[in-house]
Design a protein around this motif. Structure first.
Motif, PDB file in Angstrom:
ATOM      1  N   VAL A 144      79.623  -1.945  -4.910  1.00 26.87           N
ATOM      2  CA  VAL A 144      79.116  -1.695  -6.265  1.00 26.87           C
ATOM      3  C   VAL A 144      77.594  -1.656  -6.272  1.00 26.87           C
ATOM      4  O   VAL A 144      76.976  -0.728  -6.824  1.00 26.87           O
ATOM      5  N   GLU A 188      75.231   1.514  -7.118  1.00 27.70           N
ATOM      6  CA  GLU A 188      74.160   1.390  -8.113  1.00 27.70           C
ATOM      7  C   GLU A 188      72.816   1.767  -7.514  1.00 27.70           C
ATOM      8  O   GLU A 188      71.941   2.308  -8.213  1.00 27.70           O
ATOM      9  N   LYS A 241      82.653  -1.479 -12.473  1.00 25.73           N
ATOM     10  CA  LYS A 241      81.418  -1.386 -13.261  1.00 25.73           C
ATOM     11  C   LYS A 241      81.729  -0.624 -14.528  1.00 25.73           C
ATOM     12  O   LYS A 241      82.327   0.463 -14.487  1.00 25.73           O
TER      13      LYS A 241
END
Length: 467
Positions: free
Chosen positions: A141, A145, A223
């Motif tokens: 994640v 990002e 997310k």
């Protein structure tokens, strides 16, 4: 541009993977690839599809694939999938991406000790760059990002892990990812036309910047989506297959609405309406109902064997493909006043040749109705055109003729109905030797799509930017 498909099943996934990727073939013409994982072993195949169909290149490879999870891609840019082993673990990745700052990122990552293996024409493979940025994260994640934070342009992706798939949509949702479900399986795709014949139903549309992971039995959010979205309007006007939907908005219904809105207000006298196949068909059907005139097939696409004329790299090849794949129906249009519906005018070369052929084949009048507004700005977010310069756009060449400067008063030229807009459209009409020419307005495009203007990218029409 490109499209991808990934699937996780309770049984061997290769058949659904093969056909699911194939249903994205209309999104690109250059490279294609598939990867699966079984007992921790990744298997990959990549082929050039410029001169052949996806199916013909990959069918002989299918027995080599095993496992219950797999991803695949149709790419107009780089060879994919890439298989990576880093501190996060081993994974395969496919992307639909445009990295405008790839050279700067290359310098930064090389200075940190990264290395890159995949080069073509002295350019780093964009998917390898995305994988390198992911590997800088403490987990998948945070790595994704990092991609969202560092890449200027756009990026949606699928990651194949040993036992699951991670799907991550572009930070501003410029390209879509849709999750499908059937008994014992989940799938993710750019194009929902991949779902029906494989037995999947649409379960979920990822939001902008959203990240999920799924296996055969379940899906979970990693997310949450962001509030800001800039999905590309061109998905509905040109790229999307008629049965596809994005954000719950069906492509052909939107194209029908384009045509109906124009037909209801168009005062041009004509005998019937026809389409420039294939992306003009939905609009022409809507125009027929809005104008209350018949729809007829005055020009027919010969077979699907001709690739898109919008994507080949040379002008000569684009012109040849455009010429060969469309056949005028002389008997139907001889002596008739015909309205033709098409998706867009980019360089004008293809349409100019089509119009000349239509007149040569007996049309008395040729009226062109275009579903999207004039393309005044090159796209800087997606790889949807081979244009290298704004001067390849017929609009900018016309503006240069009218103003002596291709960049003059662009806001006025982008405003439907303004004196400069009307002068530009008239000059394009004269150049292409069309009886009359009309474009959909930005307002009608947004109304047909049914999303707020602030959530749809219309940069190529009006220069609006949201980075």
């Amino acid at each position: 541009m490109g499209g991808f498909f990934g699937v996780a099943e309770s049984e061997r996934c290769v058949n659904d993977l093969f056909y699911g990727v194939d249903y994205n073939s209309h999104m690109g013409t250059k490279r294609a690839g598939m990867a699966t994982c079984h007992d921790g072993i990744f298997n990959r195949s990549i082929h050039n599809i410029e001169n052949s169909y996806f199916r013909t290149k990959f069918e002989s490879d299918l027995d080599e694939f095993s496992g219950n999870c797999g991803i695949g891609v149709i790419s107009d840019t780089d060879a994919q999938p890439i298989i990576v082993n880093c501190h996060l673990g081993k994974f395969a990745i496919v992307t639909v991406a445009r990295i405008n700052n790839i050279k700067q990122l290359e310098k930064e990552l090389l200075a940190k000790g990264h290395h890159f293996c995949e080069h073509s024409y002295d350019i780093i493979n964009p998917t390898e760059m995305i994988a390198a940025l992911i590997s800088e994260g403490t987990d998948f994640v945070s790595g994704i990002e990092n991609v969202y934070k560092r890449v200027k342009g756009s990026c949606s992706m699928l990651l194949l892990l040993e036992d699951r798939i991670i799907a991550a949509r572009d930070r501003l949702g410029r390209t879509p990812i849709i999750i499908g479900k059937k008994k014992g399986a989940h799938a993710a795709t750019s194009e929902t036309c991949a779902f029906p014949n494989l037995g999947f139903s649409i379960e979920y549309n990822l939001g902008p910047g959203e990240i999920v992971e799924f296996n055969a039995e379940s899906m979970r959010q990693l997310k949450a989506p962001g509030d800001e979205m800039q999905i590309c309007a061109f998905l509905w006007t040109y790229y999307g297959y008629p049965v596809c939907e994005y954000e719950g908005k069906n492509v052909d219904e939107v194209r029908y609405a384009f045509g109906a809105a124009m037909g209801e207000t168009d005062k041009t006298e004509s005998d019937f309406v026809s389409a420039i196949p294939d992306s003009g068909i939905g609009m022409a059907l809507g125009y027929s109902d809005g104008k209350k005139i018949p729809y007829k097939r005055a020009i027919v696409k010969y077979t699907p064997t001709w690739p898109r004329s919008f994507t080949p790299s040379t002008q000569e090849r684009r012109e040849l493909v455009a010429k060969m794949k469309l056949i005028p129906n002389t008997a139907m249009m001889k002596g008739k006043r015909v309205v033709f519906c098409d998706d867009s005018i980019v360089r004008g070369t293809q349409l100019r040749d089509n119009v000349a052929d239509l007149f040569e084949n007996g049309a008395k009048e040729v009226h062109m109705r275009i579903s999207c507004p004039p393309l005044i700005y090159p796209c800087k977010y997606l790889n949807f055109t081979a244009s290298k310069s704004e001067m390849e756009l017929i609009t900018r060449r016309v503006i240069a003729e009218l103003e002596g400067n291709p960049d003059a008063h662009l806001d006025e030229y982008a405003t439907t109905g303004s004196p400069k807009y009307e002068a530009m459209v008239e000059r394009i009409r004269e150049k292409l030797k069309i009886s009359s020419l009309k474009f959909s307005s930005i307002e009608d495009v947004i109304k047909a799509i049914g999303l707020p203007k602030c959530k749809v990218c219309t940069h190529c029409f009006d220069g609006s930017s949201f980075d």
